[in-house]
Design an enzyme around this catalytic site. Structure first.
Site, mmCIF file in Angstrom:
data_model
loop_
_atom_site.group_PDB
_atom_site.id
_atom_site.type_symbol
_atom_site.label_atom_id
_atom_site.label_comp_id
_atom_site.label_asym_id
_atom_site.label_seq_id
_atom_site.Cartn_x
_atom_site.Cartn_y
_atom_site.Cartn_z
ATOM 1 N N TYR A 49 3.389 4.264 15.776
ATOM 2 C CA TYR A 49 2.101 3.679 15.366
ATOM 3 C C TYR A 49 0.953 4.573 15.828
ATOM 4 O O TYR A 49 0.031 4.873 15.067
ATOM 5 C CB TYR A 49 2.007 2.280 15.983
ATOM 6 N N VAL B 138 0.813 -1.231 0.000
ATOM 7 C CA VAL B 138 0.000 0.000 0.000
ATOM 8 C C VAL B 138 0.840 1.272 0.000
ATOM 9 O O VAL B 138 0.328 2.354 -0.294
ATOM 10 C CB VAL B 138 -0.979 0.062 1.205
HETATM 11 P P1 NAD Z 1 -2.554 -8.550 10.849
HETATM 12 O O1 NAD Z 1 -1.096 -8.384 11.056
HETATM 13 O O2 NAD Z 1 -3.237 -9.776 11.356
HETATM 14 O O3 NAD Z 1 -2.904 -8.410 9.284
HETATM 15 C C1 NAD Z 1 -2.443 -7.309 8.548
HETATM 16 C C2 NAD Z 1 -2.323 -7.696 7.067
HETATM 17 O O4 NAD Z 1 -1.815 -6.539 6.368
HETATM 18 C C3 NAD Z 1 -1.329 -8.838 6.831
HETATM 19 O O5 NAD Z 1 -1.883 -9.821 5.970
HETATM 20 C C4 NAD Z 1 -0.130 -8.139 6.185
HETATM 21 O O6 NAD Z 1 0.579 -8.967 5.275
HETATM 22 C C5 NAD Z 1 -0.805 -6.966 5.480
HETATM 23 N N1 NAD Z 1 0.131 -5.860 5.218
HETATM 24 C C6 NAD Z 1 1.092 -5.371 6.040
HETATM 25 N N2 NAD Z 1 1.752 -4.369 5.443
HETATM 26 C C7 NAD Z 1 1.216 -4.221 4.208
HETATM 27 C C8 NAD Z 1 1.485 -3.362 3.124
HETATM 28 N N3 NAD Z 1 2.487 -2.467 3.166
HETATM 29 N N4 NAD Z 1 0.733 -3.468 2.003
HETATM 30 C C9 NAD Z 1 -0.264 -4.394 1.919
HETATM 31 N N5 NAD Z 1 -0.556 -5.255 2.923
HETATM 32 C C10 NAD Z 1 0.177 -5.173 4.054
HETATM 33 O O7 NAD Z 1 -3.199 -7.226 11.454
HETATM 34 P P2 NAD Z 1 -4.665 -6.952 12.044
HETATM 35 O O8 NAD Z 1 -4.581 -7.103 13.508
HETATM 36 O O9 NAD Z 1 -5.691 -7.681 11.266
HETATM 37 O O10 NAD Z 1 -4.740 -5.393 11.732
HETATM 38 C C11 NAD Z 1 -5.511 -4.836 10.685
HETATM 39 C C12 NAD Z 1 -5.628 -3.346 10.912
HETATM 40 O O11 NAD Z 1 -6.269 -3.109 12.162
HETATM 41 C C13 NAD Z 1 -4.293 -2.613 10.971
HETATM 42 O O12 NAD Z 1 -4.402 -1.346 10.368
HETATM 43 C C14 NAD Z 1 -4.043 -2.464 12.454
HETATM 44 O O13 NAD Z 1 -3.204 -1.389 12.750
HETATM 45 C C15 NAD Z 1 -5.457 -2.252 12.958
HETATM 46 N N6 NAD Z 1 -5.632 -2.577 14.368
HETATM 47 C C16 NAD Z 1 -5.385 -3.805 14.866
HETATM 48 C C17 NAD Z 1 -5.569 -4.045 16.228
HETATM 49 C C18 NAD Z 1 -5.286 -5.380 16.865
HETATM 50 O O14 NAD Z 1 -5.310 -5.473 18.104
HETATM 51 N N7 NAD Z 1 -5.047 -6.438 16.122
HETATM 52 C C19 NAD Z 1 -6.015 -3.019 17.065
HETATM 53 C C20 NAD Z 1 -6.265 -1.764 16.518
HETATM 54 C C21 NAD Z 1 -6.080 -1.547 15.158
#
Ligand code: NAD
Length: 250
Positions: free
Chosen positions: A156, A63
């Site tokens: 972050y 991205v």
């Molecule tokens: P995750 O790590 O399980 O999945 C994230 C996915 O994004 C992975 O498949 C990874 O390969 C992909 N990714 C990473 N960098 C990328 C890039 N440069 N281009 C394209 N794809 C890329 O994460 P998640 O927990 O499902 O998180 C999803 C979103 O939710 C994120 O934005 C994260 O910051 C946010 N979030 C997560 C949590 C949590 O507790 N898990 C809490 C708040 C916010």
């Protein structure tokens, strides 16, 4: 069938919240594509989708790379014929104490989590503007709410605060035909939180008034609401899905 015949692209859709959202959207009648940087995640997701008997297209890309995203957006528009929903979900986190944090970590975190959201929105918006309709949902975090930042992930937190500000500005820039909103998840059971020490996870559960971590499906349901026609008069807003975690300091 709350998304019947809508087309949706979900970034970071290979795992976690993005994957749960893609599967939920497909069950609700949408035609879905996911974009992910990680080949293994894309393959794993493809077999998950096959098992769930849903047809979801996969695109490999980063991205934060304009050239790659431009080609994927063009391919998506060709494959699906229109562009109704973009979910800017891809994100990374690299925890490290303040005195050890590097400029490179700051740059990569901002590049993926904040500039990536800007780039994907900027490259998807022309299709939506042509159609005079569209929905963009950005994923921030509880760590992007002012008083909920955490020292080890200050980069972050800064990116995720930026996503909230960007959401509001995009909502103004893309009105009146495109709605832009944001979901700020609390701690969610995904790969991102899997490697955290048990004590940290216990504190996360203790800190949430609903006394558990979120499942990816909890977050996907809020994203679905904002993507659906039920949210047609909502723009520039943030929905916190955190079991009340953010209430603790107020
Ligand atoms: P995750 O790590 O399980 O999945 C994230 C996915 O994004 C992975 O498949 C990874 O390969 C992909 N990714 C990473 N960098 C990328 C890039 N440069 N281009 C394209 N794809 C890329 O994460 P998640 O927990 O499902 O998180 C999803 C979103 O939710 C994120 O934005 C994260 O910051 C946010 N979030 C997560 C949590 C949590 O507790 N898990 C809490 C708040 C916010």
């Amino acid at each position: 069938m709350r998304l019947k015949d809508k087309t949706a692209l979900i970034t970071g859709g290979g795992k976690g919240i993005g994957a749960a959202t893609a599967l939920l959207f497909a069950r609700e009648g949408a035609r879905v594509g996911i974009l992910d940087i990680n080949e293994e995640h894309l393959k794993g997701f493809a077999s998950q989708a096959l098992k769930a008997e849903v047809d979801i297209k996969t695109y490999k890309g980063d991205v934060s790379e304009k050239g790659q995203i431009q080609s994927i957006m063009e391919q998506f528009a060709k494959d699906f014929g229109r562009f109704d929903i973009l979910v800017n979900n891809a994100g990374i986190v690299m925890p490290r104490p303040f005195l050890e944090k590097t400029v490179e970590e700051w740059e990569r975190t901002l590049r993926v989590n904040l500039i990536g959201v800007f780039l994907c929105a900027q490259l998807a918006a022309p299709y939506m503007l042509d159609q005079k309709s569209g929905k963009i949902i950005n994923i921030s975090s509880i760590r992007g709410i002012e008083h909920c930042g955490r020292e080890a992930i200050m980069d972050y937190s800064a990116a995720k605060i930026g996503v909230i500000s960007l959401t509001k500005n995009l909502a103004k820039a893309l009105a009146p035909h495109i709605n832009v909103n944001c979901v700020a998840p609390g701690h969610t059971r995904t790969e991102m939180t899997a490697s955290l020490p048990e004590e940290v996870k216990r504190n996360m559960i203790e800190g949430a008034f609903l006394k558990r971590m979120a499942e990816p499906a909890d977050i996907a349901k809020a994203i679905l609401f904002l993507a659906s026609e039920d949210a047609n008069f909502i723009t520039g807003q943030v929905i916190l899905v955190d079991g009340g975690f953010s209430l603790k300091m107020t």
